[in-house]
Design a protein around this motif. Structure first.
Motif, PDB file in Angstrom:
ATOM      1  N   CYS A 263       0.861  -1.182   0.000  1.00 26.83           N
ATOM      2  CA  CYS A 263       0.000   0.000   0.000  1.00 26.83           C
ATOM      3  C   CYS A 263       0.898   1.233   0.000  1.00 26.83           C
ATOM      4  O   CYS A 263       1.875   1.290   0.751  1.00 26.83           O
ATOM      5  CB  CYS A 263      -0.894  -0.007   1.234  1.00 26.83           C
ATOM      6  SG  CYS A 263      -1.983   1.437   1.353  1.00 26.83           S
ATOM      7  N   PRO A 264       0.617   2.223  -0.838  1.00 31.76           N
ATOM      8  CA  PRO A 264       1.487   3.399  -0.900  1.00 31.76           C
ATOM      9  C   PRO A 264       1.410   4.321   0.317  1.00 31.76           C
ATOM     10  O   PRO A 264       2.258   5.194   0.463  1.00 31.76           O
ATOM     11  CB  PRO A 264       1.037   4.119  -2.169  1.00 31.76           C
ATOM     12  CG  PRO A 264      -0.317   3.627  -2.450  1.00 31.76           C
ATOM     13  CD  PRO A 264      -0.414   2.247  -1.869  1.00 31.76           C
ATOM     14  N   TYR A 265       0.428   4.134   1.175  1.00 33.06           N
ATOM     15  CA  TYR A 265       0.392   4.926   2.400  1.00 33.06           C
ATOM     16  C   TYR A 265       1.509   4.445   3.322  1.00 33.06           C
ATOM     17  O   TYR A 265       1.577   3.257   3.656  1.00 33.06           O
ATOM     18  CB  TYR A 265      -0.953   4.810   3.113  1.00 33.06           C
ATOM     19  CG  TYR A 265      -2.065   5.629   2.499  1.00 33.06           C
ATOM     20  CD1 TYR A 265      -1.849   6.944   2.103  1.00 33.06           C
ATOM     21  CD2 TYR A 265      -3.338   5.105   2.344  1.00 33.06           C
ATOM     22  CE1 TYR A 265      -2.873   7.704   1.551  1.00 33.06           C
ATOM     23  CE2 TYR A 265      -4.368   5.861   1.802  1.00 33.06           C
ATOM     24  CZ  TYR A 265      -4.125   7.155   1.401  1.00 33.06           C
ATOM     25  OH  TYR A 265      -5.131   7.908   0.867  1.00 33.06           O
ATOM     26  N   SER A 266       2.372   5.356   3.727  1.00 33.34           N
ATOM     27  CA  SER A 266       3.553   4.981   4.511  1.00 33.34           C
ATOM     28  C   SER A 266       3.209   4.444   5.895  1.00 33.34           C
ATOM     29  O   SER A 266       4.014   3.749   6.500  1.00 33.34           O
ATOM     30  CB  SER A 266       4.505   6.170   4.639  1.00 33.34           C
ATOM     31  OG  SER A 266       3.882   7.223   5.336  1.00 33.34           O
ATOM     32  N   ASP A 267       2.024   4.739   6.394  1.00 33.70           N
ATOM     33  CA  ASP A 267       1.646   4.253   7.719  1.00 33.70           C
ATOM     34  C   ASP A 267       0.712   3.044   7.653  1.00 33.70           C
ATOM     35  O   ASP A 267       0.117   2.660   8.650  1.00 33.70           O
ATOM     36  CB  ASP A 267       1.003   5.369   8.539  1.00 33.70           C
ATOM     37  CG  ASP A 267      -0.325   5.846   7.981  1.00 33.70           C
ATOM     38  OD1 ASP A 267      -0.601   5.617   6.783  1.00 33.70           O
ATOM     39  OD2 ASP A 267      -1.095   6.458   8.745  1.00 33.70           O
ATOM     40  N   CYS A 268       0.621   2.404   6.484  1.00 34.69           N
ATOM     41  CA  CYS A 268      -0.263   1.245   6.313  1.00 34.69           C
ATOM     42  C   CYS A 268       0.572  -0.025   6.192  1.00 34.69           C
ATOM     43  O   CYS A 268       1.623  -0.033   5.550  1.00 34.69           O
ATOM     44  CB  CYS A 268      -1.126   1.420   5.066  1.00 34.69           C
ATOM     45  SG  CYS A 268      -2.292   0.047   4.808  1.00 34.69           S
ATOM     46  N   ASP A 269       0.070  -1.106   6.771  1.00 35.38           N
ATOM     47  CA  ASP A 269       0.771  -2.385   6.693  1.00 35.38           C
ATOM     48  C   ASP A 269       0.125  -3.341   5.684  1.00 35.38           C
ATOM     49  O   ASP A 269       0.416  -4.523   5.670  1.00 35.38           O
ATOM     50  CB  ASP A 269       0.843  -3.045   8.072  1.00 35.38           C
ATOM     51  CG  ASP A 269      -0.532  -3.369   8.655  1.00 35.38           C
ATOM     52  OD1 ASP A 269      -1.559  -3.088   8.001  1.00 35.38           O
ATOM     53  OD2 ASP A 269      -0.580  -3.895   9.780  1.00 35.38           O
ATOM     54  N   GLY A 270      -0.721  -2.809   4.817  1.00 37.94           N
ATOM     55  CA  GLY A 270      -1.431  -3.642   3.849  1.00 37.94           C
ATOM     56  C   GLY A 270      -0.735  -3.737   2.507  1.00 37.94           C
ATOM     57  O   GLY A 270       0.292  -3.097   2.261  1.00 37.94           O
ATOM     58  N   GLU A 271      -1.313  -4.546   1.635  1.00 36.41           N
ATOM     59  CA  GLU A 271      -0.764  -4.743   0.301  1.00 36.41           C
ATOM     60  C   GLU A 271      -1.885  -5.058  -0.675  1.00 36.41           C
ATOM     61  O   GLU A 271      -3.000  -5.386  -0.283  1.00 36.41           O
ATOM     62  CB  GLU A 271       0.271  -5.864   0.295  1.00 36.41           C
ATOM     63  CG  GLU A 271      -0.293  -7.231   0.647  1.00 36.41           C
ATOM     64  CD  GLU A 271       0.772  -8.305   0.775  1.00 36.41           C
ATOM     65  OE1 GLU A 271       1.941  -8.050   0.466  1.00 36.41           O
ATOM     66  OE2 GLU A 271       0.417  -9.414   1.201  1.00 36.41           O
ATOM     67  N   PHE A 272      -1.546  -4.937  -1.944  1.00 35.48           N
ATOM     68  CA  PHE A 272      -2.463  -5.283  -3.026  1.00 35.48           C
ATOM     69  C   PHE A 272      -1.862  -6.475  -3.756  1.00 35.48           C
ATOM     70  O   PHE A 272      -0.736  -6.409  -4.239  1.00 35.48           O
ATOM     71  CB  PHE A 272      -2.623  -4.112  -4.000  1.00 35.48           C
ATOM     72  CG  PHE A 272      -3.214  -2.889  -3.371  1.00 35.48           C
ATOM     73  CD1 PHE A 272      -4.574  -2.788  -3.154  1.00 35.48           C
ATOM     74  CD2 PHE A 272      -2.401  -1.827  -2.991  1.00 35.48           C
ATOM     75  CE1 PHE A 272      -5.128  -1.650  -2.572  1.00 35.48           C
ATOM     76  CE2 PHE A 272      -2.935  -0.685  -2.416  1.00 35.48           C
ATOM     77  CZ  PHE A 272      -4.301  -0.602  -2.208  1.00 35.48           C
TER      78      PHE A 272
END
Length: 127
Positions: free
Chosen positions: A72-81
């Motif tokens: 995920c491009p949000y730097s504070d997110c631990d997710g993915e696509f």
């Protein structure tokens, strides 16, 4: 005793490390998809906010790893696509293109669910 699952930063670092290891062990595009000259990926993002990540374009060539998970491009997110299954279906059918949406299932700062949506377009070029 209270157990925590770690900070968002440590979860993101662990996800990035896992992605690195999987990318390293992934077969090359040329061996996984013989005859593929390139794979063009376009990403647009939306989440209802005024400031979303910029669109992204990636062009993959035969020596690239056949790995299709993106943080995920949000730097504070631990997710993915993960668009692996979408790419596999498209390339197995030798279709001209595919597009769709995938939502991030990660958590952002403070444990808030990420609402980012990836709108992707995939265009293969065959040799």
């Amino acid at each position: 005793m209270k157990f925590t699952s770690g900070s968002a930063a440590s979860r993101r670092d662990a996800m990035r490390q896992r992605q690195r290891m999987h990318r390293i062990s992934a077969p090359m595009l040329r061996s996984r998809y013989p005859g593929l000259a390139s794979l063009h990926l376009d990403f647009d993002f939306s989440d209802g906010s005024a400031q979303v990540p910029s669109p992204q374009t990636t062009v993959m060539h035969p020596p690239a790893p056949a790995y299709f998970c993106f943080a995920c491009p949000y730097s504070d997110c631990d997710g993915e696509f993960d668009i692996t299954s979408e790419v596999n279906v498209l390339l197995a059918a030798r279709d001209a293109q595919s597009s769709g949406q995938v939502r991030c299932a990660g958590a952002r700062h403070g444990g808030v669910a990420c609402t980012l949506c990836l709108e992707y377009s995939i265009q293969p070029q065959w040799a």
